[in-house]
Scaffold this active site. Structure first.
Site, PDB file in Angstrom:
ATOM      1  N   ARG A 127      -0.477 -43.728 -13.313  1.00  0.00           N
ATOM      2  CA  ARG A 127      -0.206 -42.678 -12.113  1.00  0.00           C
ATOM      3  C   ARG A 127       0.634 -43.185 -10.932  1.00  0.00           C
ATOM      4  NH1 ARG A 127      -4.137 -38.549 -12.578  1.00  0.00           N
ATOM      5  NH2 ARG A 127      -4.327 -38.015 -14.594  1.00  0.00           N
TER       6      ARG A 127
ATOM      7  N   TYR B  57     -10.920 -32.051 -23.143  1.00  0.00           N
ATOM      8  CA  TYR B  57     -10.567 -30.939 -22.284  1.00  0.00           C
ATOM      9  C   TYR B  57     -10.470 -29.400 -23.021  1.00  0.00           C
ATOM     10  CZ  TYR B  57      -9.573 -34.403 -18.898  1.00  0.00           C
ATOM     11  OH  TYR B  57      -9.592 -35.497 -18.111  1.00  0.00           O
TER      12      TYR B  57
ATOM     13  N   ARG C 116       0.144 -38.622  -6.201  1.00  0.00           N
ATOM     14  CA  ARG C 116      -0.120 -37.945  -4.663  1.00  0.00           C
ATOM     15  C   ARG C 116      -0.240 -38.997  -3.422  1.00  0.00           C
ATOM     16  NH1 ARG C 116      -5.175 -34.353  -6.367  1.00  0.00           N
ATOM     17  NH2 ARG C 116      -5.155 -35.909  -7.894  1.00  0.00           N
TER      18      ARG C 116
ATOM     19  N   ARG D 103       6.873 -32.221  -5.247  1.00  0.00           N
ATOM     20  CA  ARG D 103       5.943 -31.346  -6.023  1.00  0.00           C
ATOM     21  C   ARG D 103       6.010 -29.912  -5.214  1.00  0.00           C
ATOM     22  NH1 ARG D 103      -0.385 -31.860  -6.087  1.00  0.00           N
ATOM     23  NH2 ARG D 103       0.038 -31.684  -3.771  1.00  0.00           N
TER      24      ARG D 103
ATOM     25  N   ASP E  55       2.028 -34.332 -18.068  1.00  0.00           N
ATOM     26  CA  ASP E  55       0.608 -34.547 -18.379  1.00  0.00           C
ATOM     27  C   ASP E  55       0.044 -34.575 -19.797  1.00  0.00           C
ATOM     28  OD1 ASP E  55      -1.841 -34.483 -16.599  1.00  0.00           O
ATOM     29  OD2 ASP E  55      -2.466 -33.397 -17.978  1.00  0.00           O
TER      30      ASP E  55
HETATM   31  O1  1CP Z   1       1.293 -42.183 -14.630  1.00  0.00           O
HETATM   32  C1  1CP Z   1       2.229 -41.608 -14.144  1.00  0.00           C
HETATM   33  O2  1CP Z   1       2.831 -41.435 -13.009  1.00  0.00           O
HETATM   34  C2  1CP Z   1       2.651 -40.294 -15.280  1.00  0.00           C
HETATM   35  C3  1CP Z   1       2.180 -39.265 -14.785  1.00  0.00           C
HETATM   36  C4  1CP Z   1       0.928 -38.651 -15.611  1.00  0.00           C
HETATM   37  C5  1CP Z   1       0.141 -39.085 -16.572  1.00  0.00           C
HETATM   38  C6  1CP Z   1       0.153 -40.370 -17.435  1.00  0.00           C
HETATM   39  C7  1CP Z   1      -0.111 -37.557 -15.158  1.00  0.00           C
HETATM   40  C8  1CP Z   1       0.421 -36.884 -13.849  1.00  0.00           C
HETATM   41  N1  1CP Z   1      -1.191 -37.361 -15.736  1.00  0.00           N
HETATM   42  C9  1CP Z   1      -1.069 -38.290 -16.887  1.00  0.00           C
HETATM   43  C10 1CP Z   1      -2.001 -38.750 -17.881  1.00  0.00           C
HETATM   44  C11 1CP Z   1      -3.487 -37.863 -17.776  1.00  0.00           C
HETATM   45  N2  1CP Z   1      -3.679 -36.503 -17.406  1.00  0.00           N
HETATM   46  C12 1CP Z   1      -4.518 -38.280 -18.227  1.00  0.00           C
HETATM   47  C13 1CP Z   1      -4.605 -39.673 -18.671  1.00  0.00           C
HETATM   48  C14 1CP Z   1      -4.746 -40.879 -17.910  1.00  0.00           C
HETATM   49  C15 1CP Z   1      -5.855 -41.025 -16.910  1.00  0.00           C
HETATM   50  O3  1CP Z   1      -6.974 -41.164 -17.453  1.00  0.00           O
HETATM   51  O4  1CP Z   1      -5.501 -41.099 -15.626  1.00  0.00           O
HETATM   52  C16 1CP Z   1      -5.669 -37.371 -18.001  1.00  0.00           C
HETATM   53  C17 1CP Z   1      -6.992 -37.448 -18.292  1.00  0.00           C
HETATM   54  C18 1CP Z   1      -4.950 -36.210 -17.555  1.00  0.00           C
HETATM   55  C19 1CP Z   1      -5.615 -34.911 -17.020  1.00  0.00           C
HETATM   56  C20 1CP Z   1      -5.576 -34.714 -15.733  1.00  0.00           C
HETATM   57  N3  1CP Z   1      -4.321 -34.266 -15.191  1.00  0.00           N
HETATM   58  C21 1CP Z   1      -6.199 -34.606 -14.568  1.00  0.00           C
HETATM   59  C22 1CP Z   1      -7.646 -35.371 -14.662  1.00  0.00           C
HETATM   60  C23 1CP Z   1      -8.878 -34.297 -14.790  1.00  0.00           C
HETATM   61  C24 1CP Z   1     -10.152 -34.764 -14.956  1.00  0.00           C
HETATM   62  O5  1CP Z   1     -10.801 -34.568 -13.807  1.00  0.00           O
HETATM   63  O6  1CP Z   1     -10.771 -34.889 -15.748  1.00  0.00           O
HETATM   64  C25 1CP Z   1      -5.664 -34.393 -13.410  1.00  0.00           C
HETATM   65  C26 1CP Z   1      -6.477 -34.261 -11.992  1.00  0.00           C
HETATM   66  C27 1CP Z   1      -4.459 -34.204 -13.792  1.00  0.00           C
HETATM   67  C28 1CP Z   1      -3.387 -33.591 -12.995  1.00  0.00           C
HETATM   68  C29 1CP Z   1      -2.437 -34.582 -12.771  1.00  0.00           C
HETATM   69  N4  1CP Z   1      -1.562 -35.392 -13.775  1.00  0.00           N
HETATM   70  C30 1CP Z   1      -0.623 -36.000 -13.146  1.00  0.00           C
HETATM   71  C31 1CP Z   1      -0.774 -36.023 -11.716  1.00  0.00           C
HETATM   72  C32 1CP Z   1      -0.039 -36.558 -10.579  1.00  0.00           C
HETATM   73  C33 1CP Z   1      -1.861 -34.983 -11.595  1.00  0.00           C
HETATM   74  C34 1CP Z   1      -2.339 -34.344 -10.237  1.00  0.00           C
HETATM   75  C35 1CP Z   1      -1.771 -33.196  -9.934  1.00  0.00           C
HETATM   76  C36 1CP Z   1      -1.222 -33.077  -8.492  1.00  0.00           C
HETATM   77  O7  1CP Z   1      -0.099 -33.222  -8.264  1.00  0.00           O
HETATM   78  O8  1CP Z   1      -1.880 -32.273  -7.864  1.00  0.00           O
END
Ligand code: 1CP
Length: 358
Positions: free
Chosen positions: A27, A155, A31, A40, A77
């Site tokens: 990540r 999910y 943010r 964004r 994502d």
């Molecule tokens: O790492 C990076 O910089 C690359 C971007 C990336 C990756 C690898 C994002 C952007 N998401 C992911 C993978 C991802 N997405 C995973 C696996 C890794 C982990 O466990 O962190 C999972 C479970 C998700 C699902 C997801 N997408 C969630 C979690 C939901 C939950 O509560 O179970 C969330 C909050 C997102 C949104 C998201 N994806 C990525 C970002 C930067 C965000 C936040 C969105 C925003 O900008 O508000």
């Protein structure tokens, strides 16, 4: 093809000699960076950002410029795969992802297609991969990624994030064949998708099994690991004349390290619940290790962060095969300066472990 100027990450993944330990952070585009929040806002929403190859490239490169990360990770994502299989996906402001029409029964699973051609529905991600490679211009390698079939299924069945995973567990226990049908479709779709990313320029790939750790040992083997293995078996392992390392990361899976290493992956991702010397003793002669600082350590003062980096490096000790990372993603409220200090500390403190043996 542009020569890589910094290939420390790829060399460490293959347990080859390096001058210092490479570091990137799960990540790392996110943010906690005001620069990310600005891009964004320019895009509109999160999914609009994911769909714009130029803006994806912009946020992917931010941590390379700001932190000096040794690898870039595709900005996207994991949930774009079920979306491309036809499921409506939303990301409300300040909310997690939602599937308003979740998978509830066998008929829902039967309707889902296998994505054999990722340019059909996920072409925008492949365009982003190619755009990022162009913009990186060989500075550092690019990591592609996907979710594990089990993690995607959580999910899709729960309809979003979950606390106790009641629906997906009930489906697994009551209708194991339905669950296997879903996981098989996801595995084959993810394999084709990752191969598409590799063909478009991803130089390593990581499979995120964020929710494998909620399973029993038996169920992990049957419902999560078996499908990651099925993906690994289908992946392109060499491209542009180089091996494409495969990283498997199961959060909460530290009891199963040997089984994870046995899939034929190149790197095992560690969460922060295990000391890295223990992980190294168990599987370090077979695979490289990625990790594993507690992500909440980034709330501590810079001096304490550096101390922790030193401790993890000392535990890994001399020898090859360590990619420094957090044990899970960085959280949005971490001060940017702390993330910068974390990267600086790994760069500076790791040199001593890679000097030629005297
Ligand atoms: O790492 C990076 O910089 C690359 C971007 C990336 C990756 C690898 C994002 C952007 N998401 C992911 C993978 C991802 N997405 C995973 C696996 C890794 C982990 O466990 O962190 C999972 C479970 C998700 C699902 C997801 N997408 C969630 C979690 C939901 C939950 O509560 O179970 C969330 C909050 C997102 C949104 C998201 N994806 C990525 C970002 C930067 C965000 C936040 C969105 C925003 O900008 O508000």
């Amino acid at each position: 093809m542009t020569e890589l100027k910094n290939d420390l990450f790829l060399r460490a993944c293959l347990r080859q000699d390096v001058e210092r330990t490479p570091v990137w952070m799960m990540r790392q585009a996110g943010r906690y960076l005001p620069e990310y929040r600005a891009t964004r806002a320019k895009a509109g929403g999160f999914l609009d950002l994911c769909r714009s190859p130029e803006l994806c490239s912009e946020v992917t490169l931010q941590p390379i410029d700001i932190l000096g990360a040794d690898a870039a990770i595709l900005f996207s994502d994991i949930l774009v795969v079920p979306e491309a299989m036809g499921m409506k996906l939303t990301f409300g402001v300040g909310e997690g992802p939602k599937f308003p029409d979740p998978v509830t029964c066998r008929a829902d699973v039967e309707k889902l297609p296998v994505l054999t051609d990722p340019s059909d529905g996920l072409g925008y991600v492949l365009d982003a991969v190619a755009t990022i490679r162009r913009d990186l211009n060989g500075r550092v390698p690019l990591i592609g990624f996907a979710g594990s079939p089990w993690t995607l299924a959580t999910y899709m069945v729960e309809g979003g994030g979950s606390k106790n995973f009641s629906k997906v567990k009930a489906m697994m226990f009551n209708e194991p064949e339905t669950m296997h049908l879903l996981l098989g479709k996801l595995a084959d779709s993810v394999a084709a998708y990752l191969n598409g990313q590799i063909a478009h320029g991803a130089q390593a790939v990581q499979i995120f099994d964020t929710w494998g750790g909620i399973l029993t040992t038996r169920d992990y083997g049957e419902f999560s690991l078996a499908y990651m293995q099925r993906i690994v078996g289908q992946l392109t392992r060499e491209h542009e004349g180089r091996r494409v390392p495969v990283i498997l990361y199961t959060k909460g899976g530290m009891g199963w390290l040997e089984a994870i290493a046995d899939t034929g992956c190149d790197v095992v991702g560690l969460d922060w619940s295990i000391d890295i010397d223990q992980a190294k003793a168990r599987i370090g002669d077979r695979v490289a290790l990625q990790g594993n600082m507690d992500p909440t350590m980034l709330y501590a003062k810079p001096g304490r962060i550096r101390e922790e980096v030193r401790d993890i490096l000392a535990r890994f000790g001399h020898g090859n095969g360590h990619v420094f990372n957090l044990g899970h993603g960085i959280t949005p409220d971490v001060p940017k300066e702390h993330a910068i200090e974390f990267f600086r500390a790994v760069r500076e403190e790791s040199v001593r472990y890679h000097q030629a043996a005297s």
